[in-house]
Scaffold this motif. Structure first.
Motif, PDB file in Angstrom:
ATOM      1  N   GLN A  62       0.823  -1.205   0.000  1.00  0.00           N
ATOM      2  CA  GLN A  62       0.000   0.000   0.000  1.00  0.00           C
ATOM      3  C   GLN A  62       0.862   1.263   0.000  1.00  0.00           C
ATOM      4  O   GLN A  62       0.611   2.213  -0.743  1.00  0.00           O
ATOM      5  CB  GLN A  62      -0.917   0.011   1.221  1.00  0.00           C
ATOM      6  N   MET A  63       1.910   1.251   0.836  1.00  0.00           N
ATOM      7  CA  MET A  63       2.771   2.439   0.949  1.00  0.00           C
ATOM      8  C   MET A  63       3.528   2.688  -0.342  1.00  0.00           C
ATOM      9  O   MET A  63       3.667   3.835  -0.786  1.00  0.00           O
ATOM     10  CB  MET A  63       3.744   2.246   2.108  1.00  0.00           C
ATOM     11  N   LEU A  64       4.030   1.627  -0.974  1.00  0.00           N
ATOM     12  CA  LEU A  64       4.769   1.782  -2.230  1.00  0.00           C
ATOM     13  C   LEU A  64       3.891   2.407  -3.306  1.00  0.00           C
ATOM     14  O   LEU A  64       4.304   3.336  -4.017  1.00  0.00           O
ATOM     15  CB  LEU A  64       5.287   0.415  -2.703  1.00  0.00           C
ATOM     16  N   ALA A  65       2.662   1.907  -3.425  1.00  0.00           N
ATOM     17  CA  ALA A  65       1.742   2.446  -4.423  1.00  0.00           C
ATOM     18  C   ALA A  65       1.362   3.891  -4.106  1.00  0.00           C
ATOM     19  O   ALA A  65       1.247   4.731  -5.002  1.00  0.00           O
ATOM     20  CB  ALA A  65       0.491   1.578  -4.501  1.00  0.00           C
ATOM     21  N   LYS A  66       1.186   4.195  -2.836  1.00  0.00           N
ATOM     22  CA  LYS A  66       0.827   5.566  -2.427  1.00  0.00           C
ATOM     23  C   LYS A  66       1.956   6.539  -2.727  1.00  0.00           C
ATOM     24  O   LYS A  66       1.729   7.666  -3.168  1.00  0.00           O
ATOM     25  CB  LYS A  66       0.480   5.613  -0.952  1.00  0.00           C
ATOM     26  N   ILE A  67       3.191   6.118  -2.481  1.00  0.00           N
ATOM     27  CA  ILE A  67       4.347   6.972  -2.777  1.00  0.00           C
ATOM     28  C   ILE A  67       4.401   7.284  -4.264  1.00  0.00           C
ATOM     29  O   ILE A  67       4.677   8.421  -4.674  1.00  0.00           O
ATOM     30  CB  ILE A  67       5.657   6.287  -2.312  1.00  0.00           C
ATOM     31  N   TYR A  68       4.140   6.273  -5.093  1.00  0.00           N
ATOM     32  CA  TYR A  68       4.129   6.484  -6.545  1.00  0.00           C
ATOM     33  C   TYR A  68       3.098   7.535  -6.919  1.00  0.00           C
ATOM     34  O   TYR A  68       3.390   8.471  -7.678  1.00  0.00           O
ATOM     35  CB  TYR A  68       3.832   5.166  -7.257  1.00  0.00           C
ATOM     36  N   VAL A  69       1.893   7.380  -6.392  1.00  0.00           N
ATOM     37  CA  VAL A  69       0.815   8.322  -6.712  1.00  0.00           C
ATOM     38  C   VAL A  69       1.182   9.734  -6.274  1.00  0.00           C
ATOM     39  O   VAL A  69       1.053  10.696  -7.052  1.00  0.00           O
ATOM     40  CB  VAL A  69      -0.506   7.882  -6.052  1.00  0.00           C
ATOM     41  N   ASP A  70       1.640   9.875  -5.053  1.00  0.00           N
ATOM     42  CA  ASP A  70       1.978  11.201  -4.527  1.00  0.00           C
ATOM     43  C   ASP A  70       3.110  11.847  -5.331  1.00  0.00           C
ATOM     44  O   ASP A  70       3.108  13.064  -5.557  1.00  0.00           O
ATOM     45  CB  ASP A  70       2.383  11.101  -3.055  1.00  0.00           C
ATOM     46  N   PHE A  71       4.058  11.031  -5.767  1.00  0.00           N
ATOM     47  CA  PHE A  71       5.210  11.570  -6.502  1.00  0.00           C
ATOM     48  C   PHE A  71       4.807  12.046  -7.888  1.00  0.00           C
ATOM     49  O   PHE A  71       5.056  13.192  -8.273  1.00  0.00           O
ATOM     50  CB  PHE A  71       6.293  10.494  -6.602  1.00  0.00           C
ATOM     51  N   PHE A  72       4.162  11.176  -8.661  1.00  0.00           N
ATOM     52  CA  PHE A  72       3.897  11.506 -10.062  1.00  0.00           C
ATOM     53  C   PHE A  72       2.723  12.458 -10.252  1.00  0.00           C
ATOM     54  O   PHE A  72       2.662  13.162 -11.259  1.00  0.00           O
ATOM     55  CB  PHE A  72       3.673  10.221 -10.862  1.00  0.00           C
ATOM     56  N   ARG A  73       1.808  12.506  -9.300  1.00  0.00           N
ATOM     57  CA  ARG A  73       0.679  13.428  -9.439  1.00  0.00           C
ATOM     58  C   ARG A  73       1.053  14.854  -9.068  1.00  0.00           C
ATOM     59  O   ARG A  73       0.347  15.796  -9.448  1.00  0.00           O
ATOM     60  CB  ARG A  73      -0.488  12.973  -8.561  1.00  0.00           C
ATOM     61  N   ASN A  74       2.121  15.043  -8.348  1.00  0.00           N
ATOM     62  CA  ASN A  74       2.463  16.372  -7.849  1.00  0.00           C
ATOM     63  C   ASN A  74       3.655  16.997  -8.557  1.00  0.00           C
ATOM     64  O   ASN A  74       4.190  18.012  -8.098  1.00  0.00           O
ATOM     65  CB  ASN A  74       2.720  16.299  -6.342  1.00  0.00           C
ATOM     66  N   ILE A  75       4.082  16.404  -9.659  1.00  0.00           N
ATOM     67  CA  ILE A  75       5.122  16.998 -10.499  1.00  0.00           C
ATOM     68  C   ILE A  75       4.498  17.298 -11.861  1.00  0.00           C
ATOM     69  O   ILE A  75       3.899  16.406 -12.468  1.00  0.00           O
ATOM     70  CB  ILE A  75       6.324  16.048 -10.673  1.00  0.00           C
ATOM     71  N   PRO A  76       4.594  18.522 -12.365  1.00  0.00           N
ATOM     72  CA  PRO A  76       3.976  18.860 -13.654  1.00  0.00           C
ATOM     73  C   PRO A  76       4.422  17.916 -14.763  1.00  0.00           C
ATOM     74  O   PRO A  76       5.583  17.483 -14.800  1.00  0.00           O
ATOM     75  CB  PRO A  76       4.457  20.297 -13.907  1.00  0.00           C
ATOM     76  N   LEU A  77       3.507  17.599 -15.646  1.00  0.00           N
ATOM     77  CA  LEU A  77       3.802  16.681 -16.736  1.00  0.00           C
ATOM     78  C   LEU A  77       4.968  17.167 -17.582  1.00  0.00           C
ATOM     79  O   LEU A  77       5.832  16.372 -17.974  1.00  0.00           O
ATOM     80  CB  LEU A  77       2.555  16.513 -17.614  1.00  0.00           C
ATOM     81  N   LEU A  78       5.030  18.451 -17.859  1.00  0.00           N
ATOM     82  CA  LEU A  78       6.105  18.983 -18.697  1.00  0.00           C
ATOM     83  C   LEU A  78       7.464  18.751 -18.057  1.00  0.00           C
ATOM     84  O   LEU A  78       8.439  18.396 -18.738  1.00  0.00           O
ATOM     85  CB  LEU A  78       5.892  20.480 -18.950  1.00  0.00           C
TER      86      LEU A  78
END
Length: 249
Positions: A62-78
């Motif tokens: 659960q923590m690994l997946a949550k870290i992924y979500v928090d990381f990639f959702r909070n950095i602009p796509l560009l």
């Protein structure tokens, strides 16, 4: 205003061999399909796996997946696209850098970078949708699978995921169209996709209004086709009394 209207601009010669300007748009559209399609495949695979991990009783998963979500959702796509194109190749081996910068065509390497960046970014959103779809199912579904002797993997494969994906098809439709629309950002790392080709034709011909109108129509028709296809799939997989609110089987 002395603007010279020319709606037949796409059928004019580019001055390069027998190419017409509409050939350039077709080439750009092909790159758009490649980037968007590859990104969607990456997003669905990673999104499904990590979405499942977010619902497992294992806290580490659960923590690994949550870290992924928090990381990639909070950095602009560009920013992510720039990282995969400019930074990541230089962090790998000398042999890979030689292959990346010398063996591959610049447009190909840029397209691969864009597909990876867009795929990882979109996956973070799909993870949450898969998690929501799974958690929306009655607990009795998992309990019934366990009572039948199914392992955790079998429960997800045969019972939970088929129902969860039926539930999340509408938001997945939005993510699919967003994935292809976001592929236009690849033009900023040098991919000659649809927007890049549109800009080039506009600069060559000075018929910006007509060219961007054509590009708008292409995007509109393509995305409406995607939505129609997903809607038909949703209707085909719909379970009466569960998805559409019809309680009469």
């Amino acid at each position: 205003m002395n603007y010279q209207w020319n709606w037949r601009v796409l059928w004019q010669s580019t001055g390069i061999g027998n190419e017409l300007y509409w050939h350039w748009l077709v080439t750009g559209f092909k790159w758009l399909l490649m980037i968007g399609g590859a990104a969607w495949l990456i997003a669905m695979v990673i999104g499904t796996v990590l979405g499942i991990m977010r619902t497992l009783p294992n806290k580490s998963a659960q923590m690994l997946a949550k870290i992924y979500v928090d990381f990639f959702r909070n950095i602009p796509l560009l920013v992510q696209l720039f990282f995969w194109f400019y930074v990541m190749p230089n962090l790998l081996t000398e042999g890979f850098r030689t292959f990346w910068y010398q063996s591959l065509e610049p447009n190909t390497s840029a397209a691969i970078s864009a597909a990876i960046g867009l795929g990882l970014f979109t996956a973070a959103r799909i993870i949450e949708q898969v998690r929501t779809g799974i958690e929306s199912l009655p607990k009795g579904q998992a309990n019934a699978a366990a009572a039948l002797g199914f392992s955790t993997a079998q429960s997800y494969r045969y019972v939970i995921l088929p129902q969860a994906f039926r539930t999340i098809l509408p938001p997945l439709s939005s993510e699919l169209t967003n994935c292809f629309k976001n592929a236009s950002i690849a033009s900023l790392v040098g991919v000659t996709e649809l927007i890049s080709q549109t800009k080039t034709i506009s600069e060559y011909t000075q018929n910006s209004f007509e060219i961007y109108t054509y590009a708008t129509i292409i995007y509109l028709l393509f995305n409406l086709t995607l939505i129609y296809g997903m809607t038909m799939l949703e209707k085909k997989l719909r379970i009466k009394g569960q998805i559409d609110g019809d309680q009469h089987a």
